[in-house]
Write a protein that holds these residues in place. Structure first.
Motif, PDB file in Angstrom:
ATOM      1  N   PHE A 140       0.825  -1.211   0.000  1.00 59.72           N
ATOM      2  CA  PHE A 140       0.000   0.000   0.000  1.00 59.72           C
ATOM      3  C   PHE A 140       0.856   1.256   0.000  1.00 59.72           C
ATOM      4  O   PHE A 140       0.555   2.234  -0.696  1.00 59.72           O
ATOM      5  CB  PHE A 140      -0.922  -0.011   1.218  1.00 59.72           C
ATOM      6  N   GLN A 141       1.953   1.255   0.758  1.00 63.27           N
ATOM      7  CA  GLN A 141       2.802   2.439   0.843  1.00 63.27           C
ATOM      8  C   GLN A 141       3.552   2.710  -0.467  1.00 63.27           C
ATOM      9  O   GLN A 141       3.790   3.868  -0.818  1.00 63.27           O
ATOM     10  CB  GLN A 141       3.816   2.284   1.981  1.00 63.27           C
ATOM     11  N   LEU A 142       3.917   1.659  -1.196  1.00 62.89           N
ATOM     12  CA  LEU A 142       4.688   1.818  -2.431  1.00 62.89           C
ATOM     13  C   LEU A 142       3.831   1.746  -3.684  1.00 62.89           C
ATOM     14  O   LEU A 142       4.353   1.721  -4.793  1.00 62.89           O
ATOM     15  CB  LEU A 142       5.787   0.749  -2.503  1.00 62.89           C
ATOM     16  N   ALA A 143       2.524   1.697  -3.513  1.00 66.61           N
ATOM     17  CA  ALA A 143       1.629   1.634  -4.676  1.00 66.61           C
ATOM     18  C   ALA A 143       1.769   2.909  -5.510  1.00 66.61           C
ATOM     19  O   ALA A 143       1.787   4.018  -4.968  1.00 66.61           O
ATOM     20  CB  ALA A 143       0.190   1.462  -4.220  1.00 66.61           C
ATOM     21  N   PRO A 144       1.882   2.789  -6.833  1.00 65.96           N
ATOM     22  CA  PRO A 144       2.045   3.990  -7.662  1.00 65.96           C
ATOM     23  C   PRO A 144       0.809   4.881  -7.663  1.00 65.96           C
ATOM     24  O   PRO A 144       0.919   6.094  -7.860  1.00 65.96           O
ATOM     25  CB  PRO A 144       2.320   3.411  -9.055  1.00 65.96           C
ATOM     26  N   ARG A 145      -0.356   4.304  -7.459  1.00 63.48           N
ATOM     27  CA  ARG A 145      -1.594   5.073  -7.420  1.00 63.48           C
ATOM     28  C   ARG A 145      -2.310   4.851  -6.089  1.00 63.48           C
ATOM     29  O   ARG A 145      -2.412   3.730  -5.615  1.00 63.48           O
ATOM     30  CB  ARG A 145      -2.518   4.673  -8.575  1.00 63.48           C
TER      31      ARG A 145
END
Length: 478
Positions: A29-34
């Protein structure tokens, strides 16, 4: 899973995970691009309530505390009620992080990061209310020694209201340090796995040059233990000092020596209730069932049950001492004002919420059922707020002199300020969830590694975990 397996025999992390799967799941969730649209909707709702707080503060500065419902006998109203409530909520983070760490309780690892963040945001909300209660917020420095043309001005150090300032600021400082030090290894993980250049730079600055070396781990463990040792007495001292705001007075209903221990127990009680209130939805939304298991829910419910019984004992002792003392003012507060007076409905509601309904936690099925447990946690949060309301208001609205009696009725601005702090709390919480790991990554890795050697998963119907790798892809190694 067979019926003969008890909750305490289950693993703390689902055995199908290895180091790579844990890291990927907890940073997704923290590294999700969107960013998901649901997050924006939640932040927008919290931001709207935050604006309500800002409006209330502006109106308070413009018109003064007369916009609140406080009057001559009831000089303390929602401001102090909510201050004590928020401070209590912030106690669970320190308990989970510091005390359970010193006692080597591994079940804390999945909830400590969330509880620590909750502590910081709750203390931020709590610290606002004494300042707002001053009315003239810009005069807050009167509570500190400061140089002036009249010489060094000192506050009244014999007053517990001054003790609150030092206790809460110390508690907030230690909580920030403890939270940040625990974040460093996980922030380094985000730095190494992030594909966004700006995020890598920011996470790299927060990681303070962490390279996963043996020297870094040694210093990390030393700092963590020292901070845990410093934070542990604060769990007792902070809410004890908050209780002195009431206990050192001579007002009936306040002047009792049982306040310090049962205030501390009540703080842990409400704090764990708030942790469950927040963790159970997060567990469902993000699919963290493998990390926040029935064993975690069961243990937190047991802590709530134990502290709830201590709170119930405090209620009984209050009544007993009022009767045993023979003091007519003390007996009037309990048997005429709280039991059957104008605020009787508040008193019996808190008894229902804090004593009667939590007794369902004796049932193992209730402790493991997230839906029922979530409802009970919310009820306890409401009950602990009612407790603070009853303590503050009922002892003030009927003074020693009958002619000075008056009722307290919260106004729109009382409610707006309180609801606005809820907006501030959730706004900060949603930002934390988006930017930083909600669960301690490196501690979950340690659990996975230990379980792979110490736990026979086939005995409880779990598939045996694949071999644990010694490094996680894309990260620095010693």
């Amino acid at each position: 899973m067979t019926q003969s397996i008890h909750t305490h025999d289950l693993p703390l992390v689902h055995p199908s995970h290895d180091l790579e799967s844990v890291t990927e799941k907890l940073t997704r969730f923290q590294l999700a691009p969107r960013t998901p649209k649901g997050w924006f909707l939640a932040v927008a709702a919290a931001f709207a309530l935050l604006n309500l707080l800002l409006l209330s503060m502006a109106m308070l500065v413009y018109k003064g505390v007369g916009i609140w419902g406080i009057n001559v006998p009831v000089a303390w109203g929602f401001a102090i009620v909510n201050f004590v409530w928020w401070i209590g909520i912030g106690h669970a983070g320190t308990l989970i992080s510091a005390i359970l760490l010193l006692f080597r309780q591994q079940w804390r690892t999945s909830i400590n990061r969330f509880a620590e963040a909750m502590t910081l945001f709750a203390v931020a909300c709590a610290g606002m209310f004494p300042l707002l209660h001053l009315g003239r917020i810009w005069k807050f420095y009167y509570i500190m020694p400061y140089p002036s043309t009249l010489g060094l001005q000192f506050p009244q150090f014999r007053s517990p209201l001054v003790w609150d300032v030092f206790a809460v600021t110390t508690y907030a400082t230690i909580s920030v340090l403890f939270w940040y030090v625990g974040l460093i290894p996980d922030v380094a993980t985000l730095r190494d796995r992030s594909k966004n250049k700006v995020a890598r730079v920011l996470y790299g600055m927060m990681a303070l040059g962490w390279r996963n070396s043996a020297r870094h781990w040694h210093r990390y463990q030393t700092a963590t233990l020292l901070l845990a040792g410093l934070a542990t007495p604060l769990v007792v001292s902070v809410h004890t000092i908050v209780s002195f705001d009431f206990a050192v007075s001579i007002l009936p209903g306040w002047h009792t020596t049982v306040f310090p221990p049962y205030f501390v127990a009540g703080a842990v009680y409400s704090g764990f209730a708030m942790v469950l209130t927040l963790v159970i939805p997060v567990r469902a939304i993000f699919g963290y069932h493998d990390f926040i298991t029935e064993r975690h829910l069961n243990n937190m419910a047991k802590v709530m049950l134990a502290t709830g019984l201590i709170v119930a004992y405090g209620y009984v002792m209050e009544l007993f001492m009022a009767w045993y003392s023979g003091n007519p003012y003390e007996m009037d507060i309990f048997f005429k004002t709280r039991w059957q007076g104008p605020y009787a409905s508040y008193y019996w509601s808190l008894i229902l919420c804090n004593i009667a309904i939590p007794q369902f936690l004796w049932i193992a099925w209730v402790r493991r059922n997230p839906y029922v447990l979530w409802v009970i946690a919310i009820i306890i949060n409401v009950g602990m707020w009612l407790e603070r309301f009853v303590i503050v208001i009922t002892s003030l609205h009927r003074d020693f002199v009958t002619s000075s009696w008056d009722m307290y009725h919260p106004t729109f601005w009382d409610w707006a300020t309180y609801i606005g702090t809820l907006g501030l709390f959730f706004f900060l919480l949603f930002l934390f969830m988006r930017l930083l790991p909600m669960i301690s990554i490196f501690e979950i890795r340690e659990l996975v590694q230990h379980q792979s050697h110490d736990f026979d998963h086939t005995e409880v119907g779990y598939p045996r975990t694949p071999p644990v790798t010694q490094a996680v892809k894309g990260e620095q190694t010693p």
